[in-house]
Design a protein around this motif. Structure first.
Motif, PDB file in Angstrom:
ATOM      1  N   ALA B 176       0.872  -1.184   0.000  1.00 35.14           N
ATOM      2  CA  ALA B 176       0.000   0.000   0.000  1.00 35.14           C
ATOM      3  C   ALA B 176       0.906   1.229   0.000  1.00 35.14           C
ATOM      4  CB  ALA B 176      -0.919  -0.034   1.218  1.00 35.14           C
ATOM      5  N   LYS B 186      -2.435   4.672  -2.187  1.00 36.85           N
ATOM      6  CA  LYS B 186      -2.577   3.382  -2.862  1.00 36.85           C
ATOM      7  C   LYS B 186      -3.003   2.345  -1.839  1.00 36.85           C
ATOM      8  CE  LYS B 186      -0.468   0.269  -6.093  1.00 36.85           C
ATOM      9  NZ  LYS B 186       0.779  -0.207  -6.663  1.00 36.85           N
ATOM     10  N   TYR B 187      -4.029   1.595  -2.187  1.00 36.72           N
ATOM     11  CA  TYR B 187      -4.518   0.590  -1.241  1.00 36.72           C
ATOM     12  C   TYR B 187      -3.879  -0.771  -1.518  1.00 36.72           C
ATOM     13  CZ  TYR B 187      -7.766   4.139   0.244  1.00 36.72           C
ATOM     14  OH  TYR B 187      -8.296   5.304   0.734  1.00 36.72           O
ATOM     15  N   ASP B 200      -8.801  -5.848   3.371  1.00 34.24           N
ATOM     16  CA  ASP B 200      -9.867  -4.961   3.829  1.00 34.24           C
ATOM     17  C   ASP B 200      -9.481  -4.285   5.148  1.00 34.24           C
ATOM     18  OD1 ASP B 200     -12.496  -3.863   3.606  1.00 34.24           O
ATOM     19  OD2 ASP B 200     -13.089  -5.221   5.239  1.00 34.24           O
ATOM     20  N   ASN B 203      -6.765  -1.642   4.514  1.00 30.96           N
ATOM     21  CA  ASN B 203      -7.246  -0.431   3.844  1.00 30.96           C
ATOM     22  C   ASN B 203      -8.146   0.402   4.763  1.00 30.96           C
ATOM     23  OD1 ASN B 203      -5.712  -1.102   1.619  1.00 30.96           O
ATOM     24  ND2 ASN B 203      -7.374  -2.337   0.716  1.00 30.96           N
ATOM     25  N   GLN B 204      -8.927  -0.281   5.621  1.00 34.74           N
ATOM     26  CA  GLN B 204      -9.678   0.458   6.651  1.00 34.74           C
ATOM     27  C   GLN B 204      -8.707   1.176   7.584  1.00 34.74           C
ATOM     28  OE1 GLN B 204     -13.031  -1.194   8.897  1.00 34.74           O
ATOM     29  NE2 GLN B 204     -12.947  -3.002   7.551  1.00 34.74           N
ATOM     30  N   ASP B 207      -7.407   4.358   5.924  1.00 31.47           N
ATOM     31  CA  ASP B 207      -8.425   5.418   5.882  1.00 31.47           C
ATOM     32  C   ASP B 207      -8.677   6.004   7.271  1.00 31.47           C
ATOM     33  OD1 ASP B 207      -8.796   5.411   3.170  1.00 31.47           O
ATOM     34  OD2 ASP B 207     -10.491   4.006   3.203  1.00 31.47           O
TER      35      ASP B 207
END
Lengths: 402, 402
Positions: B176, B186-187, B200, B203-204, B207
């Motif tokens: 990432a 970038k995820y 998931d 990426n959470q 954020d």
């Protein structure tokens, strides 16, 4: 490119002769400051060492103590981890039974059966004499099972080797050995379809032998394990284009030489006999493996002085080899057997190679020994590289690549 | 046969103790004619060197400069090219985070986001103090994502380590990290279906952290890379039947020892502390890894004299180890860190092994040093052979083949 493919591709024949002398278990460790080899009076080895390349060769790898089988495969240029020689085969070779590609061998124990249970897996360690009597008795009464010839050969105490000779035999069988006591006879099981015939022969053998041995308590049944066929090893002729011969008096080394396609020459028990055999056959081959056993035997006995004497005896006969002017001569061991340890060890082997195109030492008055070899120009290396080194020194290996 | 298979097959236990002393970055190159080790006054090492086998060990191969991870794997008997330790794991070990087989780790950077574009991948190299403040702030507010525990640990400047703990986590994720500036966040992408959950969570995390860090410009977002699970390495007990313990004060070496199944003993920061720990635990284990860090640290600093002093300090304590009469003792480095280079280097490590059944040097009054070792009986060899060599010298490896 794989090692063997490289040899097949690069090896060529010429008139040069290679002589590989293996003083079994040669290497030692110091006792009162010197090893057996360093102690021995070896004027001839010392003289040749000054004009040779020296080093220390590891039979299988650093720290790995080898048995005779893998140690010799390495010396003959083969990867000892690629070719595992089944125990049955080695035992057969060790007691001098000729084994062919049609045979399956197994290690056997005489054992004691009471009330249908194995109560002693070694039959009370019967005497070797009793063993011979039983084996003769069985061999007279039990020579064929279906279309398969069976033969027993006595080992020490309760041990024997079974050799089965016939078509379509396989060694993919489980051991016929309960591996514990208080258990019933365990039969061999086939590991695949084509092994069913062999399993059936083995199990008939066990039942028939057991019924014949009724009166031989405590040796009234047998266990069989380590089923092994003759390993499929490419010959030295295939790999190196050599015409090789072995001059060895002990069965196991004759057998190991046979595994890689050497002709086995008849010879006597002394080093002098072996030199005579070399001379008599010198024109017929271009590779000679000369195996001297007693260095190892005395090492195993812990008899430092006797091991020294065998080295000195070999040294006495060395000029008789050199008078033949071999293109390349190597003197080394298959592994170390320090008298101080009474066993094989992991220590690398003193190594001497004499040939025409060499970088020899500047040093004069070298004493051939482990620690002189450690300072040699070849350093520490793997024994599997000995044969290509000999081939190179005889100009029997072409250039690789352009 | 593969190396590990061979060890599993041949290793046996006995009462003998193995002691492996690693002076990190020990090897050097000469400054004014002598290396650090050659300069150091080491009467005890010199004395033991005369009765030991000496050589030079290459950590990974000729010319290859190793990091601490692969260099230590080699010393512990493992193929460092087979087991790659993910950067996330090494970073976690390096900052002393306990990592288990249920964790996935990643290396993180704090970074700067402006107008939804990454404009600085290192957040202006914020101070380590600032980093700690941010990590504490985030750890208080962000402890769980779905059913996965998350934890951050500060590194130097903009660096941190993320550890995720939970069921069914995977490290098969893309980085990432946009790997350039002027690009959006970038995820992480899953490389397979079972990695979707972890992607998931990652990426959470990005954020949520980014929204929480709004007021921390220039450190107002983060990048994550090098996702790594705890590597599946067979333990030294599985391979060598040893009961091993580590006496190391620095987290990374404690972590590396833990990877191969060593017990990590509590100890202090000095060599004296480490010797006390050895004595207190001597009866409980049969393998001890003693790690001395400062030789490397001073080498990296280019502080020749301070490195010399650490070697002399170890030399002072050496007799306290020898008083325990270990069956086998090795003193070596994991790699060289010449003060003249201020970095790890490819030069092989001076190596000394002391045990009962050895071919020691003829030479008296040896000075333990790189160039004495080069003349040693062991020559140049690979560090991966050190553990089998120690095992052999303790008679903990059976013979291979008959």
């Amino acid at each position: 490119m794989e090692r063997e493919e490289l040899y097949r591709k690069l090896s060529v024949t010429n008139e040069k002769k290679l002589v590989l002398v293996v003083l079994d278990g040669l290497g030692g460790i110091p006792v009162k400051g010197k090893t057996e080899l360093e102690t021995a009076q070896t004027p001839n080895l010392d003289f040749f060492a000054s004009g040779s390349e020296l080093g220390l060769s590891h039979p299988l790898g650093i720290g790995i103590t080898p048995g005779s089988g893998p140690a010799h495969l390495s010396l003959f240029g083969y990867d000892p981890f690629k070719y595992e020689i089944g125990r049955g085969i080695l035992e057969a070779l060790g007691v001098g039974i000729p084994v062919t590609k049609k045979d399956v061998t197994a290690r056997g124990n005489f054992a004691t059966l009471e009330n249908n249970l194995i109560v002693d897996r070694r039959a009370g360690r019967i005497s070797t004499e009793k063993n011979r009597e039983i084996v003769t008795f069985l061999n007279e009464r039990l020579q064929k099972i279906d279309d398969v010839d069976v033969r027993l050969c006595s080992g020490e105490e309760h041990r024997f080797v079974l050799v089965m000779t016939g078509e379509n035999l396989s060694d993919a069988l489980t051991d016929a050995d309960p591996e514990g006591i208080g258990l019933p006879i365990k039969y061999a099981m086939p590991k695949d379809d084509i092994s069913m015939k062999t399993a059936d022969v083995v199990n008939q053998f066990i039942d028939t032998a057991t019924s014949l041995l009724g009166d031989f308590h405590p040796a009234n049944t047998c266990l069989l394990r380590g089923f092994a066929k003759y390993p499929m090893i490419p010959s030295m002729t295939e790999l190196f284009k050599l015409k090789p011969a072995a001059i060895a008096s002990y069965p196991m080394y004759r057998g190991l030489a046979q595994l890689v396609g050497m002709d086995i020459l008849e010879t006597g028990k002394t080093i002098e006999d072996q030199i005579k055999t070399l001379k008599a056959n010198y024109s017929k081959y271009d590779f000679f493996f000369i195996h001297v056993k007693k260095t190892d035997s005395y090492g195993e006995d812990g008899n430092f002085d006797a091991k020294v004497k065998v080295i000195e005896e070999f040294d006495y006969w060395l000029p008789a080899i050199m008078e033949l002017f071999p293109g390349v001569m190597v003197v080394t061991g298959d592994h170390s057997t320090p008298a101080a340890m009474k066993s094989h060890s992991w220590h690398p082997n003193p190594f001497l190679i004499q040939a025409a195109f060499q970088r020899t030492s500047f040093k004069q008055n070298l004493k051939f020994g482990e620690r002189t070899c450690a300072e040699g120009i070849l350093g520490n290396f793997q024994a599997i590289d000995i044969l290509p080194m000999m081939m190179a020194n005889a100009l029997k290996l072409k250039k690789y690549g352009a």
